[in-house]
Design an enzyme around this catalytic site. Structure first.
Site, PDB file in Angstrom:
ATOM      1  CG  HIS A  96      66.940  31.251  30.021  1.00  0.00           C
ATOM      2  ND1 HIS A  96      65.914  32.055  30.442  1.00  0.00           N
ATOM      3  CD2 HIS A  96      67.162  31.575  28.713  1.00  0.00           C
ATOM      4  CE1 HIS A  96      65.531  32.843  29.442  1.00  0.00           C
ATOM      5  NE2 HIS A  96      66.263  32.559  28.384  1.00  0.00           N
ATOM      6  CG  HIS A  98      62.033  31.194  26.101  1.00  0.00           C
ATOM      7  ND1 HIS A  98      62.344  31.314  24.758  1.00  0.00           N
ATOM      8  CD2 HIS A  98      63.163  31.564  26.764  1.00  0.00           C
ATOM      9  CE1 HIS A  98      63.589  31.727  24.616  1.00  0.00           C
ATOM     10  NE2 HIS A  98      64.108  31.884  25.820  1.00  0.00           N
ATOM     11  CE1 TYR A 123      57.358  22.272  49.970  1.00  0.00           C
ATOM     12  CE2 TYR A 123      55.041  22.856  50.126  1.00  0.00           C
ATOM     13  CZ  TYR A 123      56.105  22.053  50.498  1.00  0.00           C
ATOM     14  OH  TYR A 123      55.929  21.052  51.425  1.00  0.00           O
TER      15      TYR A 123
END
Length: 216
Positions: A96, A98, A123
């Site tokens: 995860h 940002h 892709y």
């Protein structure tokens, strides 16, 4: 002396974290990584830790019950990681971030919440697939788990609105490669926003399904 499998995974988390940080894909103490262990537990990056300065010995280790076994206190994003592992049996790692362009894409008006990035490249189709947008929740909000759990049954990646992408993979290497592809596609999407552009056709996507097993 050779590292144990857990030792190897701890080193890999730190190596990938440093690479992502050094290339500007996450900043400060943002972002988190987890890897599933064979006993049902996880290794996770600690809370308030920079991905660029992780210590293998301080990586959080959680048991199958989600409780801390050793290491520093884990990321507050445990609910979103656990929600994905609960429903994606093949997921062995989650990243995860940002990342700049991914977050920027989530802020644009008029995007399709069911599939927020178009199939711009082969892709992206092969490594990420359709990317649903999760409505905004504050970081660490446990109620996000139910939303992510429903979406992760059918999608390897989701985008948290105003926050960033969550990507699972059958290995840490696969999850990192996929989130990098997602960020690259987000950059294309933001750069092309409002301009005429040509996404892949359904026939081209079908060829990727037949040739590479792409899920779209």
């Amino acid at each position: 002396m050779a590292l144990s499998e857990e030792g190897r995974l701890r080193e890999a988390i730190c190596d990938f974290g440093r690479s992502l940080f050094d290339r500007g894909l996450t900043a400060g103490s943002s972002g988190n990584i987890s890897v599933a262990l064979d006993d049902g537990g996880w290794l996770m990056t600690p809370t308030n830790a920079s991905l660029g300065r992780l210590d293998p010995a301080r990586i959080s280790k959680l048991g199958a019950d989600g409780r801390l076994v050793s290491g520093d206190a884990p990321t507050k994003e445990i609910p979103l990681h656990r929600a994905v592992y609960d429903v994606r049996g093949g997921a062995r790692a989650i990243v995860h971030l940002h990342s700049h362009y991914s977050v920027a894409a989530s802020l644009l008006e008029g995007i399709d919440a069911a599939s927020m990035l178009p199939p711009l490249t082969p892709y992206f189709v092969m490594k990420v697939g359709r990317l649903p947008l999760v409505p905004y929740f504050r970081p660490g909000d446990p109620s996000v788990a139910d939303v992510i759990r429903d979406l992760a049954r059918h999608h390897a990646a989701v985008m948290l609105a105003n926050h960033g992408p969550v990507v699972s993979g059958e290995s840490l290497d696969a999850a990192v490669n996929a989130i990098e592809e997602l960020e690259a596609t987000s950059r294309l999407f933001v750069d092309l926003h409002g301009k005429p552009h040509r996404a892949l056709s359904e026939a081209q996507i079908e060829e990727l399904r037949q040739t590479f097993g792409a899920v779209w």
